[in-house]
Design a protein around this motif. Structure first.
Motif: not given
Lengths: 430, 132
Positions: A84-85, A87-88, A91, A93-95, A221, A304
């Motif tokens: 998940e980290k 993914r974010a 940028g 959309k889905h993990a 992104d 981050n």
């Protein structure tokens, strides 16, 4: 000459960040603290990442997605949190579009074998560039040989940028995939990925981006850039070696056949057949890099916290500083474009002095670690008419004083290997 | 770890700047070329063997670091006028000893490039050129 004194301090990150990196305070030789300028090959790790790795082994480790027991649940949770980290961070959309692999090379090979094997026909074209790392050339050569597809290469301009006029010419309805680096690991060139994806998509081609040199150093992104596949490595962004990422658009990954077969990637297995698992497990056969992924997660937290914009700005200052000073040195040829088109690295070659001499003396006399050789870009070096170059690559923990050390070392090498009318002692009269 | 003073001893730099038999050999009967893929150092050796297996003459060309080029000069000087059997007896360890300064494993590859090329060259007759 101290280049460091002329720097815009406001663009720099605090030197105190170095304190987070235990290895940076070690002496490489007696009295010579490490000046680490080989970050494009692999970065160092902060205490936060080292602790995250030892923590998982001390408190939370078991195999993931397998057990009912507490530790398996804990490590699975941490492993999926890492996904998940990531993914974010890019940028997505889905993990489930984030696949853990052993590294950038493995990620690219996955796409070449799985997507390429299923989709490439004789006469189809893969468009790559002359500045690619071997890891974004060889897998395409291999799959082209197997499928009858044709490999084409975008040339570079005189100053080491992608020749986009030639790109436009080479891109056609035969092009099925464009494989390009976001930043050249040798020239430092930042490539126009948004322009490439938009043109490639208009021509009906997919785009794979080798982002090993950009994800650690500037914001990425994948949605905004409309990238189809993105590959990068944990160890070039403060994380452990042995973990990398393949991002792919869900619809593409869904349509692709599994690559490696084995445990985890299946839904049901019979003696003579199997059905594959859903994403992302479909592409994660075997026990994945559990602790490395969790370490990478801690690295992302750390990055981050500083901010990728700030990191990029800091590296721009160092690059400008090094570029300006190196430009003044007679006989030295900088590879690649002006600072405004490049990321945080500078490669150079001398007419007379081999890259090995620079790397050796910089290390032995100044404690400066640089890369010497072809940096896994042999075709690019051949094109530039050189067999090797010396590369200094920066990260946010380097400071202007480190650039001064580099310059001091270069000037020492120059005088050390200057012709002095030496004569060897004669053994023969010939 | 060797310091740069040890690594680049005077006799090494002397051979680098004033090499023994750098060039080509028109009367060559044998030749071989190879490179170190890690760093791109390249060495080519041309030599003239007579019927008794004596190395009558030999020359090298190449491009690369000080160690790769200076070691080629030292090797050729050492084996000039010797025989194929002498060369067979001249081991990698002998080459490193001849070179002198202690080298890390990666730099040993630079030093041993010309040695490997010469070992192959005596078994690589030229298609035409020198008389046999």
């Amino acid at each position: 000459m101290s280049a460091a004194k002329t720097v815009d301090q406001s663009a720099l990150l605090p030197e105190s960040l170095r304190d987070d990196f235990p290895i940076l305070s070690r002496d490489i030789l007696e009295g010579h603290p490490l000046v680490f300028l080989d970050n494009a090959a692999s970065t160092q790790r902060p205490r936060q990442v080292i602790d995250a790795i030892s923590n998982v082994y001390e408190h939370d480790y078991a195999n993931v997605h397998r057990g009912i027991h507490t530790l398996s649940e804990r490590s699975t949770e941490l492993y999926e949190l890492a996904r998940e980290k990531v993914r974010a961070f890019v940028g997505a959309k889905h993990a489930r579009e984030v696949i853990f692999t052993p590294g950038t090379t493995a990620s690219i090979n996955l796409v070449a074998r799985s997507w390429g094997g299923a989709n490439l026909q004789p006469g189809d074209e893969i468009l790559t560039t002359v500045m690619e790392h071997h890891s974004n050339l060889v897998p395409w050569q291999q799959i082209a040989a197997e499928t009858g597809a044709v490999l084409r290469h975008v040339p570079i301009t005189e100053d080491g940028r992608l020749d986009m006029a030639a790109f436009d010419q080479l891109l056609s309805e035969r092009t099925k995939l464009v494989a390009v680096c976001s930043i050249s690991n040798t020239l430092g060139t930042i490539n126009p990925i948004d322009e490439i994806t938009s043109k490639a998509h208009a021509a009906g081609a997919l785009v794979l981006v080798d982002a090993a040199q950009s994800v650690p150093h500037m914001p990425v992104d994948v949605l905004k850039s409309d990238v189809d596949f993105l590959a990068f490595s944990g160890h070039k962004m403060l994380g452990p070696s042995g973990v990398g990422i393949l991002y792919g658009k869900e619809s593409l990954l869904d349509a692709m056949p599994p690559f490696l077969g084995g445990g985890s990637m299946i839904n049901e297995v019979r003696l003579d057949s199997f059905t594959p698992a859903e994403l992302p497990a479909k592409f994660e056969a075997g026990t994945p890099p559990i602790a490395p992924a969790i370490g990478m997660s801690a690295a992302i937290d750390y990055l981050n916290h500083i901010g990728l914009e700030a990191i990029h700005r800091h590296e721009q200052v160092l690059t400008q500083l090094a570029y300006d000073a190196l430009s003044q040195i007679e006989g030295l040829r900088i590879l690649g474009p002006a600072p405004k088109h490049r990321a945080g690295l500078v490669s150079f070659a001398f007419e007379r002095i081999h890259a090995h001499e620079f790397a050796q003396v910089l290390n032995d006399q100044f404690g400066v670690a640089v890369r010497a050789g072809h940096h896994c870009t042999q075709p690019l070096h051949a094109l530039l008419g050189i067999s090797a170059s010396t590369r200094a690559s920066f990260y946010f923990y380097n400071q202007p004083e480190n650039v001064d050390c580099l310059l001091e070392g270069i000037s020492a090498v120059q005088s050390m290997f200057a012709p002095q009318g030496r004569r060897r002692r004669r053994k023969h009269n010939s | 770890m060797p310091s740069e003073e040890e690594l680049y001893q005077e006799h090494v730099l002397d051979h680098y700047e004033d090499p023994f038999h750098r060039g080509t050999l028109e009367s060559a009967t044998h030749a071989h070329e190879d490179k170190n893929p890690l760093c791109g150092d390249v060495v080519r050796i041309e030599l003239k063997l007579n019927d008794e297996g004596k190395i009558e003459n030999l020359y090298f060309t190449g491009d690369g670091c000080v160690i790769s080029q200076a070691s080629a000069s030292m090797l050729l000087e050492e084996l000039y006028g010797k025989t194929v059997d002498d060369l067979k007896d001249f081991s990698a360890a002998d080459m490193l000893t001849l070179y002198g300064p202690r080298l890390t494993p990666n730099r040993q590859k630079c030093c041993l490039l010309s040695w490997k090329v010469l070992q192959s060259a005596v078994h690589s007759p030229l298609a035409e050129g020198g008389e046999s």
